[in-house]
Design an enzyme around this catalytic site. Sequence first.
Site, PDB file in Angstrom:
ATOM      1  N   ARG A  74       0.853  -1.192   0.000  1.00 29.39           N
ATOM      2  CA  ARG A  74       0.000   0.000   0.000  1.00 29.39           C
ATOM      3  C   ARG A  74       0.888   1.241   0.000  1.00 29.39           C
ATOM      4  O   ARG A  74       1.714   1.404   0.890  1.00 29.39           O
ATOM      5  CB  ARG A  74      -0.899  -0.011   1.241  1.00 29.39           C
ATOM      6  CG  ARG A  74      -1.681   1.260   1.415  1.00 29.39           C
ATOM      7  CD  ARG A  74      -2.534   1.283   2.691  1.00 29.39           C
ATOM      8  NE  ARG A  74      -3.141   2.600   2.791  1.00 29.39           N
ATOM      9  CZ  ARG A  74      -3.094   3.382   3.849  1.00 29.39           C
ATOM     10  NH1 ARG A  74      -2.509   2.978   4.962  1.00 29.39           N
ATOM     11  NH2 ARG A  74      -3.630   4.579   3.827  1.00 29.39           N
ATOM     12  N   HIS A 118      -2.773  10.852   0.893  1.00 22.50           N
ATOM     13  CA  HIS A 118      -2.180  10.648   2.217  1.00 22.50           C
ATOM     14  C   HIS A 118      -1.476  11.953   2.605  1.00 22.50           C
ATOM     15  O   HIS A 118      -0.272  11.994   2.800  1.00 22.50           O
ATOM     16  CB  HIS A 118      -1.238   9.443   2.213  1.00 22.50           C
ATOM     17  CG  HIS A 118      -0.954   8.860   3.577  1.00 22.50           C
ATOM     18  ND1 HIS A 118      -1.065   7.514   3.855  1.00 22.50           N
ATOM     19  CD2 HIS A 118      -0.555   9.431   4.731  1.00 22.50           C
ATOM     20  CE1 HIS A 118      -0.735   7.291   5.128  1.00 22.50           C
ATOM     21  NE2 HIS A 118      -0.420   8.440   5.672  1.00 22.50           N
ATOM     22  N   GLU A 163      -7.169   8.607   6.636  1.00 20.75           N
ATOM     23  CA  GLU A 163      -7.350   9.280   7.927  1.00 20.75           C
ATOM     24  C   GLU A 163      -7.760  10.747   7.830  1.00 20.75           C
ATOM     25  O   GLU A 163      -7.010  11.641   8.244  1.00 20.75           O
ATOM     26  CB  GLU A 163      -6.058   9.186   8.751  1.00 20.75           C
ATOM     27  CG  GLU A 163      -5.630   7.779   9.075  1.00 20.75           C
ATOM     28  CD  GLU A 163      -4.499   7.739  10.103  1.00 20.75           C
ATOM     29  OE1 GLU A 163      -3.877   8.785  10.348  1.00 20.75           O
ATOM     30  OE2 GLU A 163      -4.272   6.658  10.673  1.00 20.75           O
ATOM     31  N   ASN A 296      -6.907   2.093  10.404  1.00 21.08           N
ATOM     32  CA  ASN A 296      -5.551   2.202  10.933  1.00 21.08           C
ATOM     33  C   ASN A 296      -5.666   2.193  12.447  1.00 21.08           C
ATOM     34  O   ASN A 296      -6.209   3.119  13.044  1.00 21.08           O
ATOM     35  CB  ASN A 296      -4.894   3.516  10.488  1.00 21.08           C
ATOM     36  CG  ASN A 296      -4.714   3.575   8.978  1.00 21.08           C
ATOM     37  OD1 ASN A 296      -4.887   2.573   8.283  1.00 21.08           O
ATOM     38  ND2 ASN A 296      -4.359   4.736   8.480  1.00 21.08           N
ATOM     39  N   GLU A 353      -3.291  -0.073   8.398  1.00 19.65           N
ATOM     40  CA  GLU A 353      -2.065   0.241   9.144  1.00 19.65           C
ATOM     41  C   GLU A 353      -2.162  -0.340  10.548  1.00 19.65           C
ATOM     42  O   GLU A 353      -3.201  -0.243  11.195  1.00 19.65           O
ATOM     43  CB  GLU A 353      -1.843   1.757   9.293  1.00 19.65           C
ATOM     44  CG  GLU A 353      -1.494   2.474   8.020  1.00 19.65           C
ATOM     45  CD  GLU A 353      -1.308   3.981   8.232  1.00 19.65           C
ATOM     46  OE1 GLU A 353      -0.991   4.422   9.353  1.00 19.65           O
ATOM     47  OE2 GLU A 353      -1.518   4.712   7.248  1.00 19.65           O
TER      48      GLU A 353
HETATM   49  C1  GBH Z   1      -0.959   7.142  10.901  1.00 16.18           C
HETATM   50  O1  GBH Z   1      -1.504   8.068  11.735  1.00 16.18           O
HETATM   51  C2  GBH Z   1      -0.609   7.728   9.573  1.00 16.18           C
HETATM   52  O2  GBH Z   1      -1.510   7.312   8.570  1.00 16.18           O
HETATM   53  C3  GBH Z   1       0.788   7.433   9.143  1.00 16.18           C
HETATM   54  O3  GBH Z   1       1.152   8.268   8.090  1.00 16.18           O
HETATM   55  C4  GBH Z   1       1.705   7.553  10.327  1.00 16.18           C
HETATM   56  O4  GBH Z   1       3.061   7.506   9.990  1.00 16.18           O
HETATM   57  C5  GBH Z   1       1.365   6.452  11.269  1.00 16.18           C
HETATM   58  O5  GBH Z   1       0.015   6.441  11.565  1.00 16.18           O
HETATM   59  C6  GBH Z   1       2.145   6.467  12.571  1.00 16.18           C
HETATM   60  O6  GBH Z   1       1.839   7.602  13.317  1.00 16.18           O
HETATM   61  O7  GBH Z   1      -2.976   9.661  22.131  1.00 16.18           O
HETATM   62  O8  GBH Z   1      -2.095   7.493  22.662  1.00 16.18           O
HETATM   63  O9  GBH Z   1      -4.398   7.724  22.060  1.00 16.18           O
HETATM   64  C7  GBH Z   1      -1.889   7.556  13.005  1.00 16.18           C
HETATM   65  C8  GBH Z   1      -2.606   8.576  13.805  1.00 16.18           C
HETATM   66  C9  GBH Z   1      -2.305   7.308  15.870  1.00 16.18           C
HETATM   67  C10 GBH Z   1      -3.624   9.311  15.756  1.00 16.18           C
HETATM   68  C11 GBH Z   1      -2.827   7.069  17.264  1.00 16.18           C
HETATM   69  C12 GBH Z   1      -4.150   9.034  17.119  1.00 16.18           C
HETATM   70  C13 GBH Z   1      -3.729   8.091  19.252  1.00 16.18           C
HETATM   71  C14 GBH Z   1      -2.594   8.026  20.221  1.00 16.18           C
HETATM   72  N1  GBH Z   1      -3.171   8.120  15.075  1.00 16.18           N
HETATM   73  N2  GBH Z   1      -3.206   8.288  17.887  1.00 16.18           N
HETATM   74  S1  GBH Z   1      -3.068   8.229  21.882  1.00 16.18           S
END
Ligand code: GBH
Length: 448
Positions: A74, A118, A163, A296, A353
Amino acid sequence: MSFRKDFVWGAATASYQIEGAYNEDGKGSSIWDEFTHIDGKILDKSTGDVACDHYHRYKEDVRLMHELGLKAYRFSIAWPRIFPDGIGSVNQKGIDFYNNLIDELLSYGIEPYITLYHWDLPYALYLKGGWLNDDIADYFERYTTVVAENFGDRVKNFITFNEPQVFIGCGCLEGSHAPGFQYGDKDLLRMCHNVLRAHGRAVRVLRQTVPDVKIGFTSAASPLVPLTENDVEAARGGFFSCGRGNFVFSQSFWHDPIAFGKYPEAILSTYGEDFPAVDEEDMKLISAPIDFIGLNIYTGAFVKADENGYAQRIPCYRGHPRTAIGWDVVPQSLYWGTKFFYDRYKLTIFITENGMSAHDCISLDGKVHDPNRIDYLNRYLLELKKSAEDGADIGGYFQWSLMDNFEWAKGYSERFGVIYVDYETQNRIIKDSGYWFKGIIEQNGENL
Ligand code: GBH
C-alpha cells in the site's frame, strides 16, 4: 477457521514519508514541503526533502518487499507529482515514476494498493483555500481521473482518503500538522464535507474507469475496549458517538454518510445553521457503495459503563506497556475495532495500518533486533485472528510501515519500519520483525 485463504498480507507507506525528491522532475510543492521548511514545526527540524530517497531507490525497496514475502503493498500517490499546481497540466515524469513502481511490484507478483490522498495536498490548492474551497471536489475528481486512466489497467485497489480525522484534525483543528492552523467548527464542517464530496467524485470516476475496481476509505481509529462483557454496548456507543467537539476525530461522522447516506443526527441538530448546505446529488455520490473499510489501528482505550450506560475511560495502570512514541499497547483494540465496524457497516475490513515505533538500532552483529515489535505484532495479530474467527469479514492486514520513515511532526525520531533505514547512508536492513512477519505470511497466520 482462521484467516481467509485469500487474505492479503502487506505493508504500507505514504509518499511524503518515504519518497524524497521533493522538487525533482517537475514535482510541485505540497503543504508538507512548505510546512517542514518553517522553523519550529518539526521536532527534529527535519524535512521530507530526501526522506528514504525511495524515488530513486524504489527498485531496491521492491526487492526487499519480495524478500519479506509481501503479497501486497500500500503506497500513496503524491498529488503534486501528477499535477504540480493541483489542477492544470499533468507532469508526465510523475506518471512515469508510479508506472515504473507499479510494473516493478507486478513483476514480483506484489499487488499494489493505491491511496489517492495521504496528506500531501498541492500547495497551489492550499492557496486557493484547500479543503475549504468547494471546488476542491472538482480538482480531486480530475486528479483521480488521471490516476485511474494511467494506472487502472494494472491497479485494482484504491483507497480514496487516508485518515481524514488526522489531516483535518491535526492539520486544521490542532495545527500540529500541515497546513498548521486552528479553524473553528463552522469551517471544519465545511472542510470535512468537502473531503466527503471529493471521495464521492473519486468513487464515481474509479467505477467508470477501472474494471473490477475495489474501493476503500481509511479511518484513523483508537477503539474503545470494553473492560468486561457488561461494558460492550457502552464501548460501542462511545466509539461511534459524534457531536460538538469530537466530530472530526469520530468514526460515524465520516462513515455514516458513506454507508447510510446521512450524517449522524446529533451532529445536524447540534450545529443547525452552521452545517454547510448539503446537496442531494452530493449525498448520492458520497453514499455510493464502496468495497471495503480501511482501519488504521495502533492503540485503544479501556472503558466501562457508568450508571447511565455511557462509556467511561479507565486509564491504563501505571507502567502499562507503551511504544516509543508513547501510545499504549492495547492489542484488544484490533478485535473490538474490527468487530464494531463490521457489526455497524457490514463491509469487508482491511487493517490498512498497524505497527509500533521503537528505539531500534544496529547491533554489533550488524542486525536490528526488535523483540518488542515482534511481541506487539504477535499480540495484535492474534486479536485480529480472533475477530475473523468470530465472524468479522477481514480482508487483509498491512503492517505500518515497510520501512522507517518521516514521521510527520516527529520527523525521523520515531521508527515504525520492519526495515531499518540508516538515513546517513540510506542503507536498509530488514529487522528481526521483518523476518518474523515473513514467517507469518508464509503460513497465512496459522502459526500465530
Ligand atoms: C498514521 O496516523 C498515519 O496514517 C501514518 O502516516 C503515520 O506515519 C502512522 O500512523 C504512525 O503515526 O494519544 O495514545 O491515544 C496515526 C494517527 C495514531 C492518531 C494514534 C491518534 C492516538 C494516540 N493516530 N493516535 S493516543
